[in-house]
Motif scaffolding. Structure first.
Motif, mmCIF file in Angstrom:
data_model
loop_
_atom_site.group_PDB
_atom_site.id
_atom_site.type_symbol
_atom_site.label_atom_id
_atom_site.label_comp_id
_atom_site.label_asym_id
_atom_site.label_seq_id
_atom_site.Cartn_x
_atom_site.Cartn_y
_atom_site.Cartn_z
ATOM 1 N N GLN A 6 0.841 -1.187 0.000
ATOM 2 C CA GLN A 6 0.000 0.000 0.000
ATOM 3 C C GLN A 6 0.879 1.241 0.000
ATOM 4 O OE1 GLN A 6 -3.124 -1.798 3.195
ATOM 5 N NE2 GLN A 6 -3.464 0.310 2.596
ATOM 6 N N THR A 7 0.516 2.196 -0.828
ATOM 7 C CA THR A 7 1.227 3.476 -0.843
ATOM 8 C C THR A 7 0.231 4.623 -0.889
ATOM 9 O OG1 THR A 7 1.398 3.341 -3.261
ATOM 10 C CG2 THR A 7 3.301 2.589 -1.984
ATOM 11 N N PRO A 8 0.541 5.737 -0.189
ATOM 12 C CA PRO A 8 1.630 5.846 0.782
ATOM 13 C C PRO A 8 1.249 5.221 2.116
ATOM 14 C CG PRO A 8 0.395 7.880 0.731
ATOM 15 C CD PRO A 8 -0.251 6.973 -0.291
ATOM 16 N N LYS A 9 2.199 5.021 2.999
ATOM 17 C CA LYS A 9 1.887 4.518 4.339
ATOM 18 C C LYS A 9 1.223 5.602 5.170
ATOM 19 C CE LYS A 9 5.463 0.946 5.056
ATOM 20 N NZ LYS A 9 4.763 -0.013 4.271
ATOM 21 N N LEU A 11 -0.527 9.548 4.801
ATOM 22 C CA LEU A 11 -1.006 10.561 3.872
ATOM 23 C C LEU A 11 -1.634 11.691 4.671
ATOM 24 C CD1 LEU A 11 -1.522 11.467 0.979
ATOM 25 C CD2 LEU A 11 -3.592 10.081 0.964
ATOM 26 N N LEU A 21 -5.241 6.661 -2.520
ATOM 27 C CA LEU A 21 -4.431 5.593 -1.953
ATOM 28 C C LEU A 21 -4.307 4.480 -2.988
ATOM 29 C CD1 LEU A 21 -6.250 5.422 1.497
ATOM 30 C CD2 LEU A 21 -4.104 6.572 1.006
ATOM 31 N N CYS A 23 -2.879 0.420 -4.046
ATOM 32 C CA CYS A 23 -2.642 -0.922 -3.526
ATOM 33 C C CYS A 23 -2.237 -1.837 -4.672
ATOM 34 C CB CYS A 23 -3.921 -1.436 -2.861
ATOM 35 S SG CYS A 23 -3.808 -3.125 -2.255
ATOM 36 N N SER A 107 -2.689 2.242 5.323
ATOM 37 C CA SER A 107 -2.322 3.626 5.035
ATOM 38 C C SER A 107 -3.074 4.507 6.020
ATOM 39 C CB SER A 107 -2.723 4.011 3.610
ATOM 40 O OG SER A 107 -2.017 3.254 2.666
ATOM 41 N N LYS A 108 -2.318 5.300 6.750
ATOM 42 C CA LYS A 108 -2.950 6.153 7.757
ATOM 43 C C LYS A 108 -3.200 7.531 7.165
ATOM 44 C CE LYS A 108 -2.716 7.665 12.517
ATOM 45 N NZ LYS A 108 -2.010 7.569 13.808
#
Lengths: 112, 115
Positions: A6-9, A11, A21, A23, A107-108
């Motif tokens: 997953q990017t970014p971790k 945001l 986000l 994946c 991703s937070k």
């Protein structure tokens, strides 16, 4: 074995901003999911996709868009970020019909 | 409607003690049941699953769970916990309806293992 990335971790966005986000999975699984995780509420399904170019709404789809242009990738867009949207978003994949999911690390999202 | 209840939001145990996490489900058909674990700052990982057969299923790291149709339960157990078992544990119900395969998550039980 495979992996879900997953990017970014992390945001960080502004209220009202459109945020995306991403994946990626290399399991070659058919089905992919986006979940939202809020403390004390478990996981809630936002969108899922059973194959390339397929999209299905989950229980929490309002305010989100999703895209599955390739079998290996599944994107989630927050169309207009709100402060109550701060949560961890989890991507997962599975073989259709098994119910067993493989998750990314999350991703937070923080909205200022 | 289908649901999963984990009645304990938090459980604290001492290292070496036994652990039981409770899970009750509501579903009229034949359920597929899972326990997942989430370690700090990580995604969820499968601990064990029940599809059919022997009601006691073994999982990773010494965990096991027992399915009871009469009690609509799927409790998770470990005989002796280690500090590394501190995590959040989710009970999950999988079922199929006209809209396809669905999953319902419990809210999770946070386990803290004290040294």
């Amino acid at each position: 074995g495979g992996i879900i990335t997953q990017t970014p971790k992390f945001l960080i966005g502004q209220e009202g901003q459109k945020l995306t986000l991403k994946c990626q999975q290399n399991f070659n699984h058919d089905t992919m999911y986006w979940y939202r995780q809020d403390s004390g509420k478990g996981l809630r399904l936002i969108y899922y996709s059973i194959t390339e170019n397929d999209l299905q709404k989950g229980d929490l789809s309002e305010g989100y868009d999703a895209s599955r242009e390739k079998k290996s990738s599944f994107s989630l867009t927050v169309t207009s970020a709100q402060k109550n949207e701060m949560a961890v978003f989890l991507c997962a994949s599975s073989i259709l019909g098994t119910g067993q999911l493989y998750f990314g690390e999350g991703s937070k999202l923080t909205v200022l | 409607a289908q649901s999963v209840t984990q009645p304990d939001a938090r459980v604290t145990v001492s290292e070496g003690a036994s652990l039981q996490l409770r899970c009750k489900y509501s579903y009229s058909g034949t359920p597929y049941l899972f326990w997942y674990v989430q370690y700090p700052r990580q995604g969820l990982q499968l601990l064990l699953k029940y599809y059919s057969g022997d009601p006691v299923v073994q999982g990773v790291n010494g965990f096991e769970a027992e399915f009871s149709k009469s009690n609509s339960s799927f409790h998770l157990r470990k005989a002796s916990v280690h500090w590394s078992d501190s995590a959040v544990y989710f009970c999950v119900l999988s079922f199929t309806n006209s809209a396809g395969n669905k999953l319902t998550f419990g809210i999770g039980t946070r386990v803290l293992v004290r040294p």
